[in-house]
Write a protein that holds these residues in place. Structure first.
Motif, PDB file in Angstrom:
ATOM      1  N   GLN A  57       0.839  -1.194   0.000  1.00 44.69           N
ATOM      2  CA  GLN A  57       0.000   0.000   0.000  1.00 44.69           C
ATOM      3  C   GLN A  57       0.881   1.254   0.000  1.00 44.69           C
ATOM      4  O   GLN A  57       1.802   1.373   0.798  1.00 44.69           O
ATOM      5  CB  GLN A  57      -0.905   0.008   1.239  1.00 44.69           C
ATOM      6  CG  GLN A  57      -1.814   1.210   1.364  1.00 44.69           C
ATOM      7  CD  GLN A  57      -3.053   1.082   0.519  1.00 44.69           C
ATOM      8  OE1 GLN A  57      -3.373  -0.002   0.062  1.00 44.69           O
ATOM      9  NE2 GLN A  57      -3.751   2.181   0.313  1.00 44.69           N
ATOM     10  N   ALA A  58       0.601   2.186  -0.898  1.00 41.28           N
ATOM     11  CA  ALA A  58       1.342   3.440  -0.914  1.00 41.28           C
ATOM     12  C   ALA A  58       1.055   4.231   0.350  1.00 41.28           C
ATOM     13  O   ALA A  58      -0.023   4.148   0.931  1.00 41.28           O
ATOM     14  CB  ALA A  58       0.962   4.259  -2.146  1.00 41.28           C
ATOM     15  N   SER A  59       2.042   4.989   0.802  1.00 42.77           N
ATOM     16  CA  SER A  59       1.879   5.815   1.990  1.00 42.77           C
ATOM     17  C   SER A  59       2.724   7.069   1.819  1.00 42.77           C
ATOM     18  O   SER A  59       3.439   7.224   0.824  1.00 42.77           O
ATOM     19  CB  SER A  59       2.330   5.056   3.250  1.00 42.77           C
ATOM     20  OG  SER A  59       3.733   4.871   3.247  1.00 42.77           O
ATOM     21  N   GLY A  60       2.665   7.930   2.815  1.00 38.48           N
ATOM     22  CA  GLY A  60       3.448   9.151   2.750  1.00 38.48           C
ATOM     23  C   GLY A  60       4.934   8.906   2.691  1.00 38.48           C
ATOM     24  O   GLY A  60       5.690   9.717   2.153  1.00 38.48           O
ATOM     25  N   ASP A  61       5.397   7.792   3.240  1.00 38.13           N
ATOM     26  CA  ASP A  61       6.818   7.450   3.211  1.00 38.13           C
ATOM     27  C   ASP A  61       7.176   6.508   2.065  1.00 38.13           C
ATOM     28  O   ASP A  61       8.347   6.298   1.777  1.00 38.13           O
ATOM     29  CB  ASP A  61       7.226   6.790   4.537  1.00 38.13           C
ATOM     30  CG  ASP A  61       7.270   7.774   5.694  1.00 38.13           C
ATOM     31  OD1 ASP A  61       7.430   8.976   5.438  1.00 38.13           O
ATOM     32  OD2 ASP A  61       7.139   7.327   6.850  1.00 38.13           O
ATOM     33  N   ASP A  62       6.186   5.905   1.459  1.00 37.18           N
ATOM     34  CA  ASP A  62       6.402   4.930   0.381  1.00 37.18           C
ATOM     35  C   ASP A  62       5.430   5.258  -0.748  1.00 37.18           C
ATOM     36  O   ASP A  62       4.414   4.599  -0.935  1.00 37.18           O
ATOM     37  CB  ASP A  62       6.169   3.510   0.911  1.00 37.18           C
ATOM     38  CG  ASP A  62       6.371   2.436  -0.151  1.00 37.18           C
ATOM     39  OD1 ASP A  62       7.042   2.711  -1.160  1.00 37.18           O
ATOM     40  OD2 ASP A  62       5.840   1.322   0.036  1.00 37.18           O
ATOM     41  N   THR A  63       5.747   6.291  -1.487  1.00 34.78           N
ATOM     42  CA  THR A  63       4.794   6.842  -2.450  1.00 34.78           C
ATOM     43  C   THR A  63       4.468   5.905  -3.604  1.00 34.78           C
ATOM     44  O   THR A  63       3.389   5.992  -4.194  1.00 34.78           O
ATOM     45  CB  THR A  63       5.318   8.174  -3.011  1.00 34.78           C
ATOM     46  OG1 THR A  63       6.634   7.964  -3.567  1.00 34.78           O
ATOM     47  CG2 THR A  63       5.398   9.223  -1.907  1.00 34.78           C
ATOM     48  N   ASP A  64       5.402   4.993  -3.948  1.00 36.12           N
ATOM     49  CA  ASP A  64       5.105   4.069  -5.047  1.00 36.12           C
ATOM     50  C   ASP A  64       4.501   2.762  -4.564  1.00 36.12           C
ATOM     51  O   ASP A  64       4.119   1.909  -5.365  1.00 36.12           O
ATOM     52  CB  ASP A  64       6.349   3.794  -5.895  1.00 36.12           C
ATOM     53  CG  ASP A  64       7.481   3.149  -5.104  1.00 36.12           C
ATOM     54  OD1 ASP A  64       7.287   2.849  -3.902  1.00 36.12           O
ATOM     55  OD2 ASP A  64       8.566   2.965  -5.679  1.00 36.12           O
TER      56      ASP A  64
END
Length: 363
Positions: A57-64
């Motif tokens: 799942q994309a997140s603020g720390d893992d945008t891709d």
């Protein structure tokens, strides 16, 4: 509960942490019964509704959304230390953090997905939820004694029947040296996160886990892989558990898809009883050790975790320390070979002073 530090025994250390797939599941209701498990084969059935999938799942720390969060900058050119340091039985400090809240959230495994996890008990940062990122945690309010330790610490909630049992007061979270050359330990990088253990592990897998210390304890009962059926009904008896985290980092990623592959437990230096980081994970970091205490005793037959039986215990860490303060504590207490409290003061070596002032801040 014994508080003396323990070196990871040779029996419990090995090569880099196997990249096991985590599956943390749907919300556990307060009326779940935790059907007993006996073998590994029945473990999956006991976790009906849990998904055995890595986080994408994309997140603020893992945008891709690929599960990899690169460290910036990456740490390269480190060789695991094989040196023998000056004798120092202790090399640690404590983080005293109280419970702040509970929620069926997990910002590491299920970022941005509110209510998807089983229930967790959170300590440290007061705002931790499914949407938490390095930026939202860093500089935030905290229940830890050090006001700039805005890190998030969490574990599955514990129940007795329908009642949720919460640890009372500051819980002891040790920061120790996991390697023999304690002088090689450096602070956590900002934003590092990982999961210790696996909610789908069997009793034997929990017992043989490299972070297993003494298992579930109460009264004079130790080394239990599951929550004891009975504990002495005395005011001084609580249910205790200690579990150690991997302390060797690959220097490349703050997180990986299974939330464990970027970290590893120390290995045994050939021909010795010394512990060192493996070449694949050469950067020595503090070894986190949870030392938890729940105020419950007597008949324990209805005591369970939100994740299942006692051997499903696991915990999460998301670093949001203010960098200068963490470095001061690591350098003074771990690298300095001291047994420190939350201020970085060693009662037995008062001449060495403290890393922090009486307000738990840098002088």
């Amino acid at each position: 509960m014994r508080s003396s530090p323990r070196r990871l025994p040779a029996l419990l250390v090995g090569t880099a942490l196997v990249a096991s797939v985590l599956g943390i599941g749907t919300i556990a209701s307060a009326t779940d019964t935790g059907t007993p498990r006996v073998t590994t084969a029945t473990a999956a059935a006991d976790h009906t509704g849990h998904t055995a999938a890595v986080s994408t799942q994309a997140s603020g720390d893992d945008t891709d959304g690929d599960g990899y969060i690169p460290a910036v900058p990456q740490v390269t050119g480190v060789v695991p230390s094989t040196a023998t340091p000056p004798p120092a039985y202790h090399h640690e400090f404590q983080a005293g953090c109280s419970v702040t809240h509970t929620a069926p959230d997990d910002p590491i495994v299920y970022p941005g997905q509110f209510g998807k996890s089983h229930d967790h008990t959170f300590m440290g940062n007061t705002t931790t939820d499914a949407a938490s990122t390095t930026g939202s945690l860093y500089g935030g309010s905290t229940s830890c004694k050090v006001p700039v330790d805005a890190s998030a610490y969490w574990m599955p909630s514990l129940y007795k029947g329908d009642q949720k049992i919460l640890p009372v007061g500051p819980q002891v979270i040790y920061y120790k040296a996991g390697v023999t050359d304690y002088r090689s330990v450096r602070p956590f990088p900002k934003g590092l996160r990982f999961v210790v253990g696996n909610p789908m592990q069997s009793a034997q897998e929990f017992r043989s886990h490299k972070g297993f210390v003494e298992g579930w304890e109460c009264g004079e009962s130790f080394f239990n892989t599951d929550i004891p059926a009975n504990c002495p009904s005395r005011p001084d008896v609580q249910l205790n558990l200690r579990m150690q985290a991997p302390s060797c980092w690959d220097g490349k990623y703050l997180d990986t898809p299974n939330h464990q592959a970027h970290m590893a437990y120390p290995v045994v230096k050939p021909g010795t009883n010394d512990n060192m980081c493996p070449a694949s994970h050469p950067v020595a970091l503090p070894m986190i050790e949870f030392k938890m205490a729940w105020p419950v005793n007597g008949d324990m037959s209805q005591v369970r975790l939100a994740s299942g039986r006692g051997y499903s215990f696991h915990y999460d860490f998301f670093n949001a320390w203010e960098e200068r303060t963490l470095k001061a504590l690591v350098d003074h207490c771990i690298v300095g070979g001291l047994q420190c409290d939350t201020r970085g003061f060693d009662l037995y070596r008062p001449e060495r002073g403290a890393a922090l002032n009486t307000d738990h801040r840098l002088p």
